[in-house]
Motif scaffolding. Structure first.
Motif, short mmCIF file in Angstrom:
data_model
loop_
_atom_site.label_atom_id
_atom_site.label_comp_id
_atom_site.label_asym_id
_atom_site.label_seq_id
_atom_site.Cartn_x
_atom_site.Cartn_y
_atom_site.Cartn_z
N ARG A 62 0.87 -1.17 0.00
CA ARG A 62 0.00 0.00 0.00
C ARG A 62 0.90 1.22 0.00
NH1 ARG A 62 -4.79 -0.28 4.03
NH2 ARG A 62 -5.39 -1.77 2.40
N ASN A 64 1.16 5.10 -1.48
CA ASN A 64 0.61 6.30 -2.08
C ASN A 64 1.48 7.48 -1.68
OD1 ASN A 64 -0.99 8.55 -2.88
ND2 ASN A 64 -2.83 7.28 -2.75
N LYS A 66 0.81 10.48 -1.53
CA LYS A 66 0.11 11.44 -0.69
C LYS A 66 0.22 11.07 0.78
CE LYS A 66 -3.23 12.64 -4.29
NZ LYS A 66 -4.66 12.65 -4.69
N THR A 278 -4.24 6.13 -12.16
CA THR A 278 -4.11 5.69 -10.77
C THR A 278 -2.69 5.93 -10.25
OG1 THR A 278 -5.82 4.02 -11.10
CG2 THR A 278 -4.38 3.75 -9.20
N TYR A 282 -3.32 10.04 -9.31
CA TYR A 282 -3.68 9.84 -7.91
C TYR A 282 -2.49 9.37 -7.07
CZ TYR A 282 -8.16 9.80 -10.33
OH TYR A 282 -9.22 10.12 -11.13
N THR A 283 -1.33 9.17 -7.69
CA THR A 283 -0.06 8.77 -7.04
C THR A 283 -0.20 7.51 -6.19
OG1 THR A 283 -0.40 10.19 -5.09
CG2 THR A 283 0.71 11.18 -7.00
N ASN A 284 -1.11 6.64 -6.56
CA ASN A 284 -1.27 5.37 -5.86
C ASN A 284 -0.47 4.31 -6.62
OD1 ASN A 284 -2.08 3.09 -4.49
ND2 ASN A 284 -4.23 3.66 -4.41
#
Length: 318
Positions: A62, A64, A66, A278, A282-284
């Motif tokens: 996981r 991201n 952000k 994505t 969204y920087t994921n």
């Protein structure tokens, strides 16, 4: 004093090295070949293997940008979450429909054009050369060209229809989901078709002319000659075209990104476009890399299915 004289070898006899020496020489040559290839293998590992491995490692986390401090290992959590992700399921459906339309149109049009280019007529060489232009055009340029053609304000299509009196005003073609989908498919077909034409044209030129002569003697018509002579000889080229065009259509990105941006709505939001958004919008990166490996898995499964069909048909000859 007696001197022993060994008999001289006959003129046609050559000295043979010992088997042990030949084996040692072969092993030495093999190791030398491996050593000589080490620099190339290091470069391949650095430029190909490492990015692939690192991206797969990211897909298991996981991650991201952000929330950089919340990075943690989740195993297959990103992949399992895809089955509950409506955006992902929608993109898979759109990508499957897009690939089906593109492959069907490419097969029909490329086979028709290959049959025409296989005939003898004046200017055939020039037409074969012009046929390569769409393939040489980058996907972004191809998307910009088709976007200009269907532009609502200054589009060439609207200008042509207005000039001949077929429409009273300019139409916003790309605002319709159905029209946008088929325009994107048409742009992709236009870009991919030359490769399919080249493969099929090469297959057509391997068909012996004696088969067509024998079919004419048996009073076989055009359709009968196509069905019983042309198609059997084009089985392998057609399957190769299926492999390449299906993979390219399922991974389509640049043409759709420039032409429709995935819209209107989700009409052209294919999985490759969702992957890029994505990861980079969204920087994921964890979920984005999971999307990318789903694309890889789907294309591998499709390729294996086609190859299994190819090998059941026998040796590939193009």
């Amino acid at each position: 004093m007696t001197t022993s004289i060994e008999p001289a070898p006959s003129p046609g006899t050559r000295s043979r090295p010992a088997r042990g020496g030949a084996a040692r020489s072969a092993v030495h040559g093999t190791w030398r070949a491996y050593v000589m290839n080490v620099p190339a293998l290091v470069v391949i590992a650095a430029l190909v293997a490492y990015p692939i491995g690192y991206s797969f490692w990211l897909s298991l986390q996981r991650y991201n940008l952000k929330q950089p401090g919340a990075r943690r290992f989740v195993g297959l959590g990103n992949y399992l979450s895809l089955f509950r992700d409506e955006a992902f399921l929608s993109s898979i459906r759109v990508s499957a429909a897009f690939a089906l339309v593109v492959v069907a149109l490419t097969l029909v049009l490329s086979l028709s054009l290959a049959l025409v280019l296989n005939e003898v007529f004046h200017g055939r060489g020039l037409l074969r050369s012009l046929m390569l232009l769409p393939w040489a055009m980058p996907g972004v340029v191809n998307g910009l060209m088709w976007r200009w053609i269907f532009d609502a304000k200054v589009g060439a299509l609207n200008g042509f229809l207005a000039s001949v009196g077929w429409t009273d005003g300019y139409q916003a073609w790309l605002t319709s989901p159905v029209v946008a989908f088929f325009v994107a498919a048409l742009a992709e077909v236009w870009n991919l078709m030359p490769l399919a034409v080249i493969i099929l044209l090469a297959g057509l030129q391997t068909i012996p002319t004696e088969l067509y002569d024998a079919a004419r003697v048996d009073r076989a018509g055009v359709l009968q000659r196509f069905r019983h002579v042309t198609l059997p000889w084009l089985t392998h080229p057609l399957l190769i075209v299926l492999i390449l065009e299906t993979m390219n259509a399922f991974r389509a990105f640049d043409v759709i990104y420039v032409l429709t941006g995935g819209g209107p709505g989700d009409a052209t939001n294919v999985i490759a476009l969702l992957t890029v958004r994505t990861a980079f919008t969204y920087t994921n990166f964890g979920l984005g890399n999971a999307y990318a490996y789903v694309i890889t898995l789907v294309t591998v499964v499709i390729s294996v299915a086609y190859l299994a069909l190819l090998y059941r048909k026998g040796k590939v000859e193009v």
